[in-house]
Design an enzyme around this catalytic site. Structure first.
Site, PDB file in Angstrom:
ATOM      1  N   CYS A  93       0.844  -1.193   0.000  1.00 63.71           N
ATOM      2  CA  CYS A  93       0.000   0.000   0.000  1.00 63.71           C
ATOM      3  C   CYS A  93       0.881   1.245   0.000  1.00 63.71           C
ATOM      4  O   CYS A  93       1.880   1.305   0.720  1.00 63.71           O
ATOM      5  CB  CYS A  93      -0.897  -0.015   1.234  1.00 63.71           C
ATOM      6  SG  CYS A  93      -2.028   1.368   1.328  1.00 63.71           S
ATOM      7  N   HIS A 135      -8.946  -3.971  -2.419  1.00 62.53           N
ATOM      8  CA  HIS A 135      -7.962  -3.217  -1.639  1.00 62.53           C
ATOM      9  C   HIS A 135      -8.321  -1.726  -1.618  1.00 62.53           C
ATOM     10  O   HIS A 135      -8.363  -1.101  -0.556  1.00 62.53           O
ATOM     11  CB  HIS A 135      -6.560  -3.424  -2.228  1.00 62.53           C
ATOM     12  CG  HIS A 135      -5.503  -2.632  -1.541  1.00 62.53           C
ATOM     13  ND1 HIS A 135      -4.632  -3.199  -0.638  1.00 62.53           N
ATOM     14  CD2 HIS A 135      -5.170  -1.313  -1.609  1.00 62.53           C
ATOM     15  CE1 HIS A 135      -3.818  -2.260  -0.186  1.00 62.53           C
ATOM     16  NE2 HIS A 135      -4.125  -1.102  -0.764  1.00 62.53           N
ATOM     17  N   GLU A 136      -8.576  -1.158  -2.789  1.00 60.65           N
ATOM     18  CA  GLU A 136      -8.914   0.268  -2.861  1.00 60.65           C
ATOM     19  C   GLU A 136     -10.270   0.546  -2.220  1.00 60.65           C
ATOM     20  O   GLU A 136     -10.451   1.573  -1.563  1.00 60.65           O
ATOM     21  CB  GLU A 136      -8.880   0.759  -4.311  1.00 60.65           C
ATOM     22  CG  GLU A 136      -7.514   0.691  -4.969  1.00 60.65           C
ATOM     23  CD  GLU A 136      -6.415   1.401  -4.191  1.00 60.65           C
ATOM     24  OE1 GLU A 136      -6.690   2.431  -3.531  1.00 60.65           O
ATOM     25  OE2 GLU A 136      -5.266   0.923  -4.231  1.00 60.65           O
ATOM     26  N   HIS A 139     -10.111   1.128   1.447  1.00 60.81           N
ATOM     27  CA  HIS A 139      -9.703   2.484   1.845  1.00 60.81           C
ATOM     28  C   HIS A 139     -10.907   3.402   2.040  1.00 60.81           C
ATOM     29  O   HIS A 139     -10.947   4.163   3.012  1.00 60.81           O
ATOM     30  CB  HIS A 139      -8.768   3.106   0.805  1.00 60.81           C
ATOM     31  CG  HIS A 139      -7.351   2.687   0.931  1.00 60.81           C
ATOM     32  ND1 HIS A 139      -6.575   2.972   2.029  1.00 60.81           N
ATOM     33  CD2 HIS A 139      -6.546   2.007   0.076  1.00 60.81           C
ATOM     34  CE1 HIS A 139      -5.362   2.485   1.857  1.00 60.81           C
ATOM     35  NE2 HIS A 139      -5.323   1.887   0.676  1.00 60.81           N
TER      36      HIS A 139
END
Length: 189
Positions: A93, A135-136, A139
């Protein structure tokens, strides 16, 4: 324009982001700056909270081993379904530099989102693209990939980040300590 990337430890990365609408100012300018920032940092994805904006937006650009390019903007995304077998892959990351860990995620997702032209999509992604998107997406939900690793390893990573400065201080102190030991042996203190 290259934007500063928020680093792990900043509580901003833990905030759940809010949706935006078509009236959001300069969205294309922001998206271009996000791509510039991502390229500069040599990433394959970047989310708005990583640059200090609490909005539901992330970008991805990925070239696979077959040289197929995938470039996409995700505005107000919602993962509708995660399914299939668990896929374990190495993740890193931009907000947690120098940490790469094996993370388990579902192989398939169905996601709804808008692109930069406010066209709505409902798409299925699998494999590595599914992993990158998840993953994004984490966030904008206020989550980090290290939340998905074994708890003890997670604690060690967090302590490592908190101790980086202390390690530097210890290094400096070790030089002083060596000097002290030499001094002590010479003068028998």
């Amino acid at each position: 324009m290259i934007l500063p990337i928020i680093i792990y430890g900043n509580s901003f990365l833990r905030k759940k982001c809010i949706e935006i609408d078509k009236s959001y100012k300069d969205i294309n300018f922001l998206i271009n700056n996000m791509y510039d920032t991502m390229y500069q940092a040599k990433g394959i994805g970047l989310s708005a909270p990583q640059i200090g904006l609490s909005i539901r937006l992330f970008i991805i650009e990925y070239n696979n081993f077959l040289k197929q390019k995938f470039k996409k903007v995700f505005i107000n995304p919602i993962i509708i379904k995660k399914y299939g077998y668990n896929l374990i892959s190495k993740e890193g990351c931009l907000s947690i530099p120098n940490i790469i860990e094996n993370i388990k995620r579902k192989n398939n997702i169905i996601i709804e989102y808008y692109d930069e032209n406010w066209k709505k999509y409902k798409q299925h992604f699998n494999g590595l693209l599914s992993i990158i998107i998840q993953h994004e997406y984490d966030h904008i939900e206020g989550k980090l990939f290290i939340d998905n690793i074994f708890i003890l390893k997670n604690i060690l990573i967090k302590k490592n980040f908190n101790l980086n400065y202390n390690l530097y201080k210890l290094y400096k102190l070790s030089k002083l300590y060596k000097f002290y030991l030499i001094y002590r042996s010479r003068y028998r203190i």
